[in-house]
Scaffold this motif. Structure first.
Motif, short mmCIF file in Angstrom:
data_model
loop_
_atom_site.label_atom_id
_atom_site.label_comp_id
_atom_site.label_asym_id
_atom_site.label_seq_id
_atom_site.Cartn_x
_atom_site.Cartn_y
_atom_site.Cartn_z
N LEU A 42 7.96 1.37 107.78
CA LEU A 42 7.16 2.68 107.92
C LEU A 42 5.66 2.60 108.12
N GLU A 43 5.04 1.60 107.55
CA GLU A 43 3.71 1.54 107.75
C GLU A 43 3.08 1.30 109.12
N PRO A 44 1.73 1.57 109.35
CA PRO A 44 1.53 1.31 110.71
C PRO A 44 1.55 0.16 111.27
N CYS A 45 1.46 -0.31 112.45
CA CYS A 45 1.52 -1.58 112.98
C CYS A 45 0.42 -1.88 113.73
N PRO A 46 -0.52 -2.90 113.55
CA PRO A 46 -1.63 -3.27 114.17
C PRO A 46 -1.24 -3.43 115.56
N ILE A 47 -1.89 -2.86 116.68
CA ILE A 47 -1.64 -3.31 117.95
C ILE A 47 -1.92 -4.89 118.23
N SER A 48 -2.84 -5.22 117.56
CA SER A 48 -3.50 -6.63 117.71
C SER A 48 -2.52 -7.68 117.09
N ASP A 49 -1.64 -7.34 116.26
CA ASP A 49 -0.61 -8.17 115.75
C ASP A 49 0.52 -8.52 117.04
N PHE A 50 0.73 -7.79 117.85
CA PHE A 50 1.72 -7.96 118.73
C PHE A 50 1.40 -9.17 119.65
N THR A 51 0.03 -9.25 120.11
CA THR A 51 -0.45 -10.44 120.89
C THR A 51 -0.61 -11.51 120.03
N ALA A 52 -1.20 -11.28 118.72
CA ALA A 52 -1.24 -12.45 117.74
C ALA A 52 -0.03 -13.38 117.46
N TYR A 53 1.09 -12.52 117.28
CA TYR A 53 2.24 -13.17 117.02
C TYR A 53 3.37 -13.23 118.02
N THR A 54 2.94 -12.83 119.25
CA THR A 54 3.78 -13.29 120.32
C THR A 54 3.27 -13.93 121.43
N GLY A 55 1.91 -14.00 121.46
CA GLY A 55 1.28 -14.40 122.59
C GLY A 55 1.35 -13.87 123.73
N LEU A 56 1.84 -12.79 123.84
CA LEU A 56 1.93 -11.89 125.05
C LEU A 56 0.81 -10.89 125.07
N PRO A 57 0.43 -10.56 126.26
CA PRO A 57 -0.55 -9.32 126.41
C PRO A 57 0.19 -8.08 125.98
N VAL A 58 -0.72 -7.23 125.59
CA VAL A 58 -0.07 -5.89 124.96
C VAL A 58 0.32 -5.14 126.24
N GLU A 59 -0.16 -5.32 127.49
CA GLU A 59 0.32 -4.51 128.58
C GLU A 59 1.79 -5.02 128.87
N THR A 60 2.53 -5.96 128.61
CA THR A 60 3.72 -6.17 128.77
C THR A 60 4.54 -5.15 128.22
N THR A 61 4.34 -4.21 127.13
CA THR A 61 5.08 -3.19 126.32
C THR A 61 4.59 -1.91 126.84
N SER A 62 3.41 -1.72 127.68
CA SER A 62 2.99 -0.53 127.79
C SER A 62 4.03 0.59 128.34
N ALA A 63 4.99 0.30 129.39
CA ALA A 63 5.75 1.31 129.75
C ALA A 63 6.89 1.82 128.81
N ALA A 64 7.30 0.77 128.03
CA ALA A 64 8.25 0.83 126.67
C ALA A 64 7.67 1.96 125.87
N ILE A 65 6.41 1.53 125.61
CA ILE A 65 5.61 2.25 124.53
C ILE A 65 5.37 3.73 124.86
N GLN A 66 5.06 3.86 126.13
CA GLN A 66 4.79 5.28 126.55
C GLN A 66 6.08 6.06 126.50
N GLN A 67 7.05 5.43 126.81
CA GLN A 67 8.41 6.32 127.04
C GLN A 67 8.90 6.61 125.63
#
Length: 380
Positions: free
Chosen positions: A323-348
């Motif tokens: 339930l804690e906040p998830c730092p957006i930077s963790d996504f790229t740091a721990y998957t190696g993917l640009p955060v833009e790959t999730t943009s559509a799903a996040i916005q939905q």
């Protein structure tokens, strides 16, 4: 983008228990002709030795000894196991060492020995304080033994201890569920795992399903229980976990933050980040004790590199349990993917009020926590 090495934990699986519970789908085996404790510990340590290249100069932040019922092992056996671990890997100064235990095996002298061996936290499998429910769940301890186990744990020089408690049990009423929770709270554990009984495939309950409460009652139990826990100073930090301040389970936090972990023992799973190949490796060990202790075979049963298109789901499946906040930077740091790959799903997800986004973090909403599976479908 290159992967960042996350913190590293160690999971140790001990597969034996006194009796297999009808709801249990874990890799556990009822004791029939004694336990090869010393032989199995030797194999665990050899298994860890084979995995040392995956440590990558990191200290172990937490250890979790699960099962089965690890407390069927002697204190001397656990001491040998932990000494062997310490001789092979570096442990962080504040390394949390959790050991699962059943109330029926909770004895003062034995458990003081576990603490002397280096255990800093116990997770006690109570499940219920009502004898009819304990019988229905196939538990071998009594309600009084569960209470005594918690009282003993409170007196030991531990950092923390946890009580495992189930709700949504066969024929359970709201009053019954709250009575169980009130008894648990009265014992003042620093941490409570409070989770709903589910019928899993390949269990005795799957072949002979008990009658469980209807969905409306289950939701009522969860709502009342949540309010009761909060009123007594327990904060929900994960889907099924509540803790007093400073007593969250560090091992589970590392799992859900998409950290790395070595898994040793029968059927143990691991997750390892490999920056040189910019990949994440999933591992699993041989499941059955007989095959695992066969000296002619490797302990590794299966390993696979997680495909890039699976990483968003894997990351969020873990991260949004918290339930804690998830730092957006963790996504790229721990998957190696640009955060833009999730943009559509996040916005939905934001549009459906399952998720909120701030400048530097995502925050799961109360609606998202309630409908977590719906939230996660956006990342498949």
């Amino acid at each position: 983008m290159s992967l960042q090495l996350p913190p590293l934990s160690l999971y140790i699986h001990i597969p034996w228990c006194i009796q297999k519970c009808p709801y249990c789908d874990f890799n556990s085996h009822a004791v029939k002709q004694g336990i090869p404790e010393q032989e199995y510990i030797s194999h665990l340590l050899d298994d860890l030795t084979q995995d040392l290249s995956w440590v990558q100069d990191r200290a172990i932040q937490s250890i979790f000894i699960g099962g089965g019922t690890p407390s069927v092992f002697t204190a001397a056996g656990i001491a040998r196991l932990l000494a062997g671990v310490r001789s092979r890997v570096q442990l962080a100064d504040d390394c949390e060492v959790t050991m699962e235990a059943n109330p029926g095996t909770f004895e003062a002298e034995r458990f003081a020995g576990y603490v002397a061996a280096g255990v800093t936290r116990f997770s006690i499998g109570v499940q219920s304080f009502q004898q009819t429910q304990l019988t229905a769940l196939g538990r071998i301890h009594s309600s009084s033994e569960a209470i005594q186990a918690a009282q003993l744990a409170a007196k030991l020089p531990l950092h923390s201890f946890n009580l495992d408690l189930m709700h949504g049990l066969p024929g359970q009423s709201l009053a019954d569920a709250m009575a169980d929770l009130q008894q648990a709270i009265a014992l003042e554990p620093p941490h409570l795992s409070w989770y709903q009984l589910t019928i899993e495939p390949n269990t005795a309950f799957a072949s002979r399903p008990p009658v469980l409460p209807e969905d409306e009652l289950l939701w009522e139990i969860q709502e009342h229980g949540h309010q009761l826990l909060q009123a007594h100073g327990y904060q929900q930090y994960e889907t099924s976990a509540y803790a007093k301040a400073g007593h969250q389970c560090q091992h589970n936090l590392n799992y859900w933050r998409f950290g790395d972990y070595l898994g040793i023992g029968c059927g143990a799973h691991g997750k390892i980040t490999l920056p040189k190949s910019n990949s994440i490796l999933r591992t699993s060990k041989i499941k059955h004790p007989k095959g695992y202790m066969d000296l002619t075979r490797s302990y590794l049963d299966h390993q696979r590199i997680v495909a890039a298109d699976e990483l968003p789901f894997e990351f969020f499946m873990n991260r949004f349990r918290l339930l804690e906040p998830c730092p957006i930077s963790d996504f790229t740091a721990y998957t190696g993917l640009p955060v833009e790959t999730t943009s559509a799903a996040i916005q939905q997800a934001i549009k459906l009020e399952l998720l909120q986004q701030q400048t530097d973090h995502w925050q799961i909403s109360s609606k998202g926590a309630r409908y977590l599976n719906d939230l996660l479908t956006h990342f498949i």
